[in-house]
Design a protein around this motif. Structure first.
Motif, mmCIF file in Angstrom:
data_model
loop_
_atom_site.group_PDB
_atom_site.id
_atom_site.type_symbol
_atom_site.label_atom_id
_atom_site.label_comp_id
_atom_site.label_asym_id
_atom_site.label_seq_id
_atom_site.Cartn_x
_atom_site.Cartn_y
_atom_site.Cartn_z
ATOM 1 N N PHE A 127 -68.356 -27.779 36.644
ATOM 2 C CA PHE A 127 -67.577 -28.602 36.842
ATOM 3 C C PHE A 127 -67.749 -30.804 37.369
ATOM 4 O O PHE A 127 -66.836 -31.520 36.887
ATOM 5 C CB PHE A 127 -66.659 -28.504 37.800
ATOM 6 N N GLU A 128 -68.559 -30.700 38.170
ATOM 7 C CA GLU A 128 -68.717 -32.200 38.564
ATOM 8 C C GLU A 128 -68.926 -32.921 37.664
ATOM 9 O O GLU A 128 -68.963 -34.293 37.381
ATOM 10 C CB GLU A 128 -69.401 -32.107 39.934
ATOM 11 N N VAL A 129 -70.100 -32.725 36.970
ATOM 12 C CA VAL A 129 -71.168 -32.770 35.829
ATOM 13 C C VAL A 129 -70.253 -32.998 35.036
ATOM 14 O O VAL A 129 -69.707 -34.360 34.101
ATOM 15 C CB VAL A 129 -72.513 -32.150 35.350
ATOM 16 N N TRP A 130 -69.487 -32.289 35.076
ATOM 17 C CA TRP A 130 -68.210 -32.688 33.362
ATOM 18 C C TRP A 130 -66.894 -33.172 33.521
ATOM 19 O O TRP A 130 -66.796 -33.956 32.697
ATOM 20 C CB TRP A 130 -67.934 -31.143 32.907
ATOM 21 N N ASN A 131 -66.715 -33.846 34.581
ATOM 22 C CA ASN A 131 -65.795 -34.329 35.413
ATOM 23 C C ASN A 131 -66.779 -35.773 35.387
ATOM 24 O O ASN A 131 -65.314 -36.545 34.715
ATOM 25 C CB ASN A 131 -65.465 -33.659 36.327
ATOM 26 N N SER A 132 -67.389 -36.325 35.730
ATOM 27 C CA SER A 132 -68.052 -37.197 35.652
ATOM 28 C C SER A 132 -68.627 -38.127 34.667
ATOM 29 O O SER A 132 -68.180 -38.685 34.529
ATOM 30 C CB SER A 132 -69.204 -37.037 37.097
ATOM 31 N N PHE A 133 -68.926 -36.965 33.433
ATOM 32 C CA PHE A 133 -69.330 -37.193 32.445
ATOM 33 C C PHE A 133 -68.205 -37.534 31.383
ATOM 34 O O PHE A 133 -68.922 -38.966 30.748
ATOM 35 C CB PHE A 133 -70.591 -36.275 31.312
ATOM 36 N N PHE A 134 -67.245 -36.464 31.217
ATOM 37 C CA PHE A 134 -66.116 -36.855 30.300
ATOM 38 C C PHE A 134 -65.430 -38.404 30.807
ATOM 39 O O PHE A 134 -64.383 -39.007 30.434
ATOM 40 C CB PHE A 134 -65.397 -35.863 30.379
ATOM 41 N N LYS A 135 -65.259 -38.370 31.711
ATOM 42 C CA LYS A 135 -63.760 -39.268 32.784
ATOM 43 C C LYS A 135 -62.368 -39.257 31.986
ATOM 44 O O LYS A 135 -62.118 -40.410 31.185
ATOM 45 C CB LYS A 135 -64.584 -40.464 32.662
ATOM 46 N N ILE A 136 -62.174 -38.055 31.931
ATOM 47 C CA ILE A 136 -60.704 -37.945 30.919
ATOM 48 C C ILE A 136 -59.974 -37.743 31.738
ATOM 49 O O ILE A 136 -59.866 -36.652 32.816
ATOM 50 C CB ILE A 136 -60.974 -36.358 29.965
ATOM 51 N N SER A 137 -58.973 -38.739 31.761
ATOM 52 C CA SER A 137 -57.210 -38.108 32.706
ATOM 53 C C SER A 137 -57.337 -36.821 32.811
ATOM 54 O O SER A 137 -56.882 -36.432 32.030
ATOM 55 C CB SER A 137 -57.118 -39.356 32.987
ATOM 56 N N LYS A 138 -56.224 -36.177 34.109
ATOM 57 C CA LYS A 138 -55.329 -35.319 33.183
ATOM 58 C C LYS A 138 -54.345 -35.234 32.527
ATOM 59 O O LYS A 138 -53.679 -34.220 31.398
ATOM 60 C CB LYS A 138 -54.684 -34.024 34.824
#
Length: 187
Positions: A127-138
């Motif tokens: 989750f952390e890697v996906w969250n930091s890699f894609f940088k897509i807002s909610k």
């Protein structure tokens, strides 16, 4: 040979089946196996292997299901109590849990026997890697996948994000209860 060979029952990993079948053939240990099924809850025995199927029941209230889907709720309480009852009835020496991402980690603090958790990977790291890699807002997740029917069914990207986030949080909380763990790979 399959441990469970019906289309309604969820045994997602072939390596779990191969491990149990190998243990069944090579030892006289009593082995209890619990899995979710879309069919009826049931119990069967094959030699030293006891198979418990827990019904994957969902709420009959469509508004409650829609509310849970909109929140990205991770289901657990419906099945966790059934799993705990089976552990209490079966009285194993050791409870073996495959993975930290499922609802089963919620019942670890309530199990009196030793619990070994089979580490398969960590949802919070992914989750952390996906969250930091894609940088897509909610908002971006909401905007780019907006179809009302997807939101009502719980299949929109923002809901998947929330479910994954909730799984990762639940996993982090579970680590304080895990005392014994194993891995299936040479790291």
């Amino acid at each position: 040979r399959q441990i469970v060979d019906d289309n309604e029952t969820f045994v997602t990993a072939g390596w779990i089946q191969s491990l149990i079948l190998t243990m069944q053939k090579s030892t006289d240990w009593q082995i209890g196996f619990v899995c979710l099924t879309a069919g009826k809850s049931s119990f069967s025995k094959d030699g030293n292997l006891s198979i418990y199927k827990v019904n994957l029941r969902r709420s009959s209230n469509p508004f409650y299901r829609i509310w849970q889907n909109l929140r990205g709720k991770v289901d657990s309480d419906k099945w966790a109590t059934d799993y705990l009852k089976i552990v209490e009835e079966y009285q194993p020496d050791i409870v073996h849990v495959f993975g930290t991402e499922s609802f089963i980690v919620d019942i670890i603090p309530q199990i009196r026997q030793k619990v070994v958790v089979h580490i398969q990977g960590f949802a919070f790291s992914c989750f952390e890697v996906w969250n930091s890699f894609f940088k897509i807002s909610k908002f971006g997740l909401f905007y780019y996948s907006f179809r009302l029917v997807d939101y009502l069914r719980g299949h929109a990207q923002l809901q998947s994000y929330r479910v994954f986030e909730n799984m990762a949080q639940r996993e982090l909380v579970s680590f304080k209860y895990i005392r014994y763990c194993m891995g299936r790979t040479d790291w």
